[in-house]
Design a protein around this motif. Structure first.
Motif, PDB file in Angstrom:
ATOM      1  N   ILE A 172       1.336  -3.576 -13.443  1.00 52.54           N
ATOM      2  CA  ILE A 172       0.807  -2.351 -12.498  1.00 52.54           C
ATOM      3  C   ILE A 172      -0.508  -2.323 -12.344  1.00 52.54           C
ATOM      4  CG2 ILE A 172       1.727  -0.315 -11.653  1.00 52.54           C
ATOM      5  CD1 ILE A 172       4.037  -0.564 -12.153  1.00 52.54           C
ATOM      6  N   ARG A 173      -0.817  -1.579 -13.744  1.00 55.52           N
ATOM      7  CA  ARG A 173      -2.212  -1.221 -13.650  1.00 55.52           C
ATOM      8  C   ARG A 173      -3.336  -2.934 -13.442  1.00 55.52           C
ATOM      9  NH1 ARG A 173      -1.422   2.791 -11.275  1.00 55.52           N
ATOM     10  NH2 ARG A 173      -1.124   5.191 -12.394  1.00 55.52           N
ATOM     11  N   GLN A 174      -2.682  -3.794 -14.272  1.00 56.99           N
ATOM     12  CA  GLN A 174      -3.757  -4.843 -14.142  1.00 56.99           C
ATOM     13  C   GLN A 174      -4.048  -5.326 -12.877  1.00 56.99           C
ATOM     14  OE1 GLN A 174      -2.259  -7.318 -17.294  1.00 56.99           O
ATOM     15  NE2 GLN A 174      -2.928  -5.947 -19.190  1.00 56.99           N
ATOM     16  N   SER A 175      -2.880  -5.080 -11.750  1.00 62.48           N
ATOM     17  CA  SER A 175      -3.164  -5.952 -11.060  1.00 62.48           C
ATOM     18  C   SER A 175      -3.887  -4.968  -9.755  1.00 62.48           C
ATOM     19  CB  SER A 175      -1.349  -5.910  -9.916  1.00 62.48           C
ATOM     20  OG  SER A 175      -1.209  -4.945  -9.228  1.00 62.48           O
ATOM     21  N   GLY A 176      -3.850  -3.798 -10.473  1.00 63.68           N
ATOM     22  CA  GLY A 176      -5.524  -3.041  -9.511  1.00 63.68           C
ATOM     23  C   GLY A 176      -4.555  -1.949  -8.934  1.00 63.68           C
ATOM     24  N   TYR A 177      -3.007  -1.696  -8.892  1.00 51.84           N
ATOM     25  CA  TYR A 177      -2.493  -1.015  -8.230  1.00 51.84           C
ATOM     26  C   TYR A 177      -3.035   0.148  -8.601  1.00 51.84           C
ATOM     27  CZ  TYR A 177       1.330   1.770  -5.897  1.00 51.84           C
ATOM     28  OH  TYR A 177       1.683   3.143  -5.751  1.00 51.84           O
ATOM     29  N   LYS A 178      -3.494   1.529  -7.504  1.00 46.93           N
ATOM     30  CA  LYS A 178      -4.094   2.780  -7.979  1.00 46.93           C
ATOM     31  C   LYS A 178      -3.072   4.049  -7.700  1.00 46.93           C
ATOM     32  CE  LYS A 178      -8.435   0.746  -9.275  1.00 46.93           C
ATOM     33  NZ  LYS A 178      -8.518  -0.549  -8.352  1.00 46.93           N
ATOM     34  N   GLY A 179      -1.789   3.698  -7.315  1.00 48.67           N
ATOM     35  CA  GLY A 179      -0.992   4.582  -6.998  1.00 48.67           C
ATOM     36  C   GLY A 179      -0.094   5.357  -8.116  1.00 48.67           C
ATOM     37  N   THR A 180      -0.120   5.932  -7.519  1.00 47.74           N
ATOM     38  CA  THR A 180       1.234   7.162  -8.851  1.00 47.74           C
ATOM     39  C   THR A 180       2.534   6.003  -9.769  1.00 47.74           C
ATOM     40  OG1 THR A 180       1.035   8.905  -7.178  1.00 47.74           O
ATOM     41  CG2 THR A 180       2.932   8.901  -8.695  1.00 47.74           C
ATOM     42  N   ILE A 181       2.510   5.906 -10.070  1.00 53.55           N
ATOM     43  CA  ILE A 181       4.442   5.883 -10.850  1.00 53.55           C
ATOM     44  C   ILE A 181       5.023   6.180 -11.263  1.00 53.55           C
ATOM     45  CG2 ILE A 181       4.677   4.179 -13.390  1.00 53.55           C
ATOM     46  CD1 ILE A 181       2.260   2.999 -13.635  1.00 53.55           C
ATOM     47  N   ILE A 182       5.784   5.570 -10.799  1.00 50.57           N
ATOM     48  CA  ILE A 182       7.362   6.990 -11.231  1.00 50.57           C
ATOM     49  C   ILE A 182       8.466   5.603 -12.390  1.00 50.57           C
ATOM     50  CG2 ILE A 182       8.830   8.260 -10.595  1.00 50.57           C
ATOM     51  CD1 ILE A 182       7.896   8.045  -7.737  1.00 50.57           C
ATOM     52  N   ALA A 183       8.795   6.688 -13.691  1.00 46.94           N
ATOM     53  CA  ALA A 183       9.622   5.924 -14.562  1.00 46.94           C
ATOM     54  C   ALA A 183      10.592   5.909 -13.866  1.00 46.94           C
ATOM     55  CB  ALA A 183       9.123   6.428 -16.055  1.00 46.94           C
ATOM     56  N   SER A 184      11.548   5.662 -14.381  1.00 45.18           N
ATOM     57  CA  SER A 184      13.051   5.768 -13.592  1.00 45.18           C
ATOM     58  C   SER A 184      13.857   6.510 -14.895  1.00 45.18           C
ATOM     59  CB  SER A 184      13.712   4.298 -13.633  1.00 45.18           C
ATOM     60  OG  SER A 184      13.720   3.469 -14.499  1.00 45.18           O
ATOM     61  N   ALA A 185      14.994   7.171 -13.751  1.00 42.73           N
ATOM     62  CA  ALA A 185      15.508   8.598 -14.657  1.00 42.73           C
ATOM     63  C   ALA A 185      16.163   7.374 -16.453  1.00 42.73           C
ATOM     64  CB  ALA A 185      16.803   9.024 -14.083  1.00 42.73           C
ATOM     65  N   ASN A 189       0.736  -1.086  -0.130  1.00 41.33           N
ATOM     66  CA  ASN A 189       0.064   0.098   0.019  1.00 41.33           C
ATOM     67  C   ASN A 189       1.063   0.864   0.447  1.00 41.33           C
ATOM     68  OD1 ASN A 189      -2.902  -0.816  -0.089  1.00 41.33           O
ATOM     69  ND2 ASN A 189      -2.337  -1.638   2.415  1.00 41.33           N
ATOM     70  N   SER A 190       1.915   1.764  -1.373  1.00 39.85           N
ATOM     71  CA  SER A 190       3.119   2.904  -0.933  1.00 39.85           C
ATOM     72  C   SER A 190       1.773   3.723  -1.769  1.00 39.85           C
ATOM     73  CB  SER A 190       4.212   2.236  -1.172  1.00 39.85           C
ATOM     74  OG  SER A 190       4.166   1.762  -2.961  1.00 39.85           O
ATOM     75  N   ASP A 191       2.681   5.061  -1.312  1.00 38.76           N
ATOM     76  CA  ASP A 191       1.700   6.000  -2.845  1.00 38.76           C
ATOM     77  C   ASP A 191       2.489   5.742  -4.003  1.00 38.76           C
ATOM     78  OD1 ASP A 191       0.110   7.119   0.005  1.00 38.76           O
ATOM     79  OD2 ASP A 191       1.776   8.711   0.429  1.00 38.76           O
ATOM     80  N   ALA A 192       3.449   5.497  -4.004  1.00 38.16           N
ATOM     81  CA  ALA A 192       3.785   5.431  -5.037  1.00 38.16           C
ATOM     82  C   ALA A 192       4.930   4.504  -5.597  1.00 38.16           C
ATOM     83  CB  ALA A 192       3.958   7.037  -5.594  1.00 38.16           C
ATOM     84  N   ILE A 193       4.987   3.463  -6.662  1.00 40.27           N
ATOM     85  CA  ILE A 193       6.045   2.127  -6.486  1.00 40.27           C
ATOM     86  C   ILE A 193       6.627   2.790  -8.723  1.00 40.27           C
ATOM     87  CG2 ILE A 193       5.820   0.445  -8.223  1.00 40.27           C
ATOM     88  CD1 ILE A 193       3.865  -0.727  -7.503  1.00 40.27           C
ATOM     89  N   TYR A 194       8.397   3.248  -7.800  1.00 37.98           N
ATOM     90  CA  TYR A 194       9.235   3.463  -8.573  1.00 37.98           C
ATOM     91  C   TYR A 194       9.156   1.987  -9.388  1.00 37.98           C
ATOM     92  CZ  TYR A 194      13.868   5.194  -9.822  1.00 37.98           C
ATOM     93  OH  TYR A 194      15.144   5.336 -10.561  1.00 37.98           O
ATOM     94  N   VAL A 195       9.462   2.293 -10.720  1.00 35.71           N
ATOM     95  CA  VAL A 195       9.891   1.635 -11.815  1.00 35.71           C
ATOM     96  C   VAL A 195      11.073   1.570 -12.127  1.00 35.71           C
ATOM     97  CG1 VAL A 195       9.597   0.223 -13.865  1.00 35.71           C
ATOM     98  CG2 VAL A 195       7.409   1.183 -12.301  1.00 35.71           C
ATOM     99  N   SER A 196      12.385   0.725 -12.212  1.00 31.50           N
ATOM    100  CA  SER A 196      13.462   0.463 -12.399  1.00 31.50           C
ATOM    101  C   SER A 196      13.594  -0.175 -13.837  1.00 31.50           C
ATOM    102  CB  SER A 196      14.388   0.489 -11.516  1.00 31.50           C
ATOM    103  OG  SER A 196      15.709  -0.105 -12.542  1.00 31.50           O
ATOM    104  N   ALA A 197      13.876   0.240 -15.084  1.00 36.03           N
ATOM    105  CA  ALA A 197      13.344  -0.634 -16.015  1.00 36.03           C
ATOM    106  C   ALA A 197      13.887  -0.227 -17.158  1.00 36.03           C
ATOM    107  CB  ALA A 197      11.625  -0.812 -16.268  1.00 36.03           C
TER     108      ALA A 197
END
Lengths: 298, 376
Positions: B243-256, B222-230
């Motif tokens: 992430i969206r299909q898993s039902g997660y509704k928080g913020t997504i942060i794309a890695s730099a 239940n974190s506010d955001a998931i940071y994706v390092s891909a």
């Protein structure tokens, strides 16, 4: 119930659901592989490439020709089955009398040809097979599964049941059994084993394509996806017993659930190793497969 | 399976030999630059974008008369498969068999870290998108790196995340390699410093296609955001969608540094509104960037991407430095020239420090209506 225990239970149920969905995808891949081994005695390395073709065909038919996903899935399955007939004719039929290892090499060559050909024809850029079920979810309480994965599970069960029925109760299925048990004896009773081989191979390729069309949309599609598919298929086939359809069903589910629970509760990095570990154990203790009743039956 | 892998390798090597041979036949006096990139495996598409970027810039420069008073730039491509061992063998072939003049490579950190030992003090080696600080910290006198290090990127990005995104907690999904491990370490420190709680991290492997297991664990945090390092496009798009299909509704942060038009296209609605930092903003008005993008559009059907712009920048800077040094193999002079002055490139002005690490602008970008645009 304590809320923490409840949360743990939700995670566990979700992981089992994930594993089941993945596992049923593996089942679809493995059934064709196991049939080809059982009836034609071919270890078909190119099976994953038919999976890849199924996914690409579905992509081109829906994304470019604008035909609905379910229609595209059927078209792709039929088209790849037809390609399977041709592949059998050129790569396997002429080698029928050769040593099994020669046939194995031929399938390896076919796999390389198809994978590299796909890069040439379809390009190296990843593609996404659009389906309206991929982003829609089915929520059962707190457990979330995409409709696409539900579709994978449903179709896989239906196909297994249909395959089982086909082999047991139709004339063509009985001819497959006879060819698998004793090719020469089958020929003596007037069965055209060449014909049996052709339709078994085509059927298996169609199943591979169907699994590609169904499982493909759960990830991005690249021309190398066949490697992954054939590997999962082999693990399941070895687990379930070479040539056993019901074995493939239980093997696939077991692998899927073991991976997701192992990945979830032990370590994600360990997830792929679980399949290999199971293979080693199976080969050591039950080389005929976990779910195979005996050595003679297929 | 071992047999199959070996077959794949040798077939790949054969195919590679054929393309290298073709490239050689054109012009004897051409300056030959090795382009070592992942052209097969999970990073194949990113490698293609990288090489296309280099080819478009080489065409721009050749169109203006080439370098060193009329010599054309010719690229010799090698496949590192995104794997350190393959990167090492590609660099060896480039150096010893094909005797190229200069080497551009190092798209992935793990590859760059291994490859730099082959080129150590022997040949100019420009590393491109790899972000691991050790690439230049333990580099050599002919080694340069264009991308900001992950430390430089994360400093800039963390500042934005802390000030603007109003998060209380974050979780990570990270690739399990040198780059990924360092990312998590950096952000744990930086985000922790501004009181964003790091609730967890899941590592995935380079060839994974299913992330539901990891995402189930992350969602339960239940974190506010998931940071994706891909770092590769096909895996990235799969993760964003799942992430969206898993039902997660928080913020997504794309890695730099890992945003490109294809990723936006493949990820669909999952990336809408997502922020990222990059050295390349496609809506730039830099003249060199415009010329390059126009040339790119003529030659290739992909859209110009950040990774391609880095390849282009490598060719652009090398061309300038060769002209200044007066030769393609005057390595001491080329290295001195690169470090000696700021260079105007398609990504704006770039300078190199004593270790060959580039300093250049880092822009904040955002996905809006399926386009990558500058954000502030």
């Amino acid at each position: 119930m304590d809320s923490d225990v409840f949360a743990q239970l939700v995670v566990f149920t979700q992981q089992v659901a994930n594993g089941l969905a993945n596992g049923m995808g593996y089942v679809l891949i493995a059934v064709g592989l196991t049939l080809v081994f059982g009836v034609l005695r071919i270890v078909n390395f190119a099976h994953g490439e038919f999976y890849m073709l199924g996914a690409y065909f579905t992509y081109y038919v829906t994304a470019l020709a604008g035909i609905d996903y379910l229609g595209a899935l059927v078209l792709a399955t039929l088209a790849v089955a037809a390609i399977g007939i041709v592949a059998n004719q050129f790569f396997f039929r002429p080698l029928r009398k050769e040593h099994e290892f020669t046939i194995l090499l031929s399938s390896l060559g076919l796999a390389l040809l198809m994978a590299n050909g796909a890069e040439y024809v379809f390009g190296a850029d990843p593609k996404y097979v659009p389906t309206r079920y991929a982003d829609e979810t089915l929520e059962i309480g707190p457990v979330v599964v995409t409709q696409q994965r539900v579709l994978v599970i449903a179709v896989a069960f239906a196909m297994i049941a249909a395959t089982y029925w086909f082999i047991r109760h139709t004339r063509m299925g009985k001819m497959m059994q006879a060819t698998a048990q004793n090719p020469e004896g089958a020929q003596l009773t007037g069965i055209n084993t060449g014909f049996v081989h052709a339709y078994t191979f085509a059927f298996a390729c169609g199943l591979a394509a169907l699994s590609g069309a169904l499982v493909g949309p759960t990830a991005m599609l690249t021309h190398t996806v066949g490697d992954w598919a054939v590997l999962k298929g082999f693990i399941v086939v070895v687990m379930g017993g070479l040539g056993s359809v019901t074995g493939a069903l239980f093997g696939g589910i077991l692998l899927g659930v073991a991976e997701s629970l192992g990945g979830g509760y032990v370590s994600l990095g360990f997830k792929d190793a679980i399949g290999y570990a199971i293979i080693i154990l199976v080969l050591l203790w039950r080389p005929q497969g976990l779910f195979s009743a005996g050595s003679g039956r297929r | 399976m071992i047999t199959r892998r070996t077959f794949g390798l040798s077939a790949g090597a054969l195919a590679l030999g054929a393309t290298a041979g073709k490239a050689l036949a054109q012009d004897k006096s051409a300056v030959r630059i090795a382009a070592i990139a992942p052209l097969s495996g999970a990073g194949a598409f990113d490698g293609q974008l990288a090489v296309e970027g280099m080819q478009a810039m080489a065409a721009v420069i050749n169109g203006k008369g080439g370098v060193l008073g009329g010599r054309k730039i010719e690229l010799v491509t090698y496949d590192d498969k995104g794997v350190p061992e393959e990167g090492v063998s590609a660099a060896k072939r480039a150096l010893e068999q094909d005797k190229v003049d200069l080497i551009v490579g190092g798209w992935f950190s793990a590859v760059a870290l291994a490859q730099k030992e082959v080129t150590r003090d022997k040949i100019i080696n420009v590393m491109t998108s790899s972000q691991h600080p050790k690439v230049t910290e333990e580099g050599h006198k002919y080694l340069f790196r264009l991308n900001a290090t992950s430390t430089m990127m994360s400093d800039r990005y963390a500042k934005f995340i802390c000030e603007k995104m109003k998060l209380k907690s974050v979780a990570f999904i990270t690739i399990n390699d040198d780059y990924g491990r360092l990312e998590v370490e950096n952000y744990r420190k930086l985000l922790g410093a501004c009181n964003i709680e790091v609730k967890g991290n899941e590592f995935y492997n380079r060839n994974d296609t299913d992330f539901t297991t990891a995402l189930t664990k992350l969602r339960s945090l239940n974190s506010d955001a998931i940071y994706v390092s891909a770092i590769n496009t096909s895996q990235g798009a799969t993760i964003y969608r799942q992430i969206r299909q898993s039902g997660y509704k928080g913020t997504i942060i794309a890695s730099a540094g890992n945003m490109n038009p294809k990723l936006v296209e493949l990820s669909g609605p999952a990336l809408e509104g997502v922020y990222c930092v990059s050295l390349f903003a496609p809506d730039t008005d830099n003249a060199s960037a415009k010329a390059w993008m126009a040339q790119y559009g003529k030659m290739f059907k992909n859209e110009p991407s950040f990774i391609g712009s880095l390849g282009a920048q490598a060719v652009e800077v090398l061309a300038g430095a060769m002209d200044k040094a007066g030769g393609a193999r005057e390595y001491d002079k080329i290295a001195a020239a690169m470090k000696g002055q700021p260079w105007k490139t398609l990504l704006g002005e770039i300078t190199f420090d004593g270790k060959g690490q580039a300093l250049q602008n880092i822009y904040l970008i955002q996905v809006k209506n399926k386009k990558i645009v500058s954000a502030s």
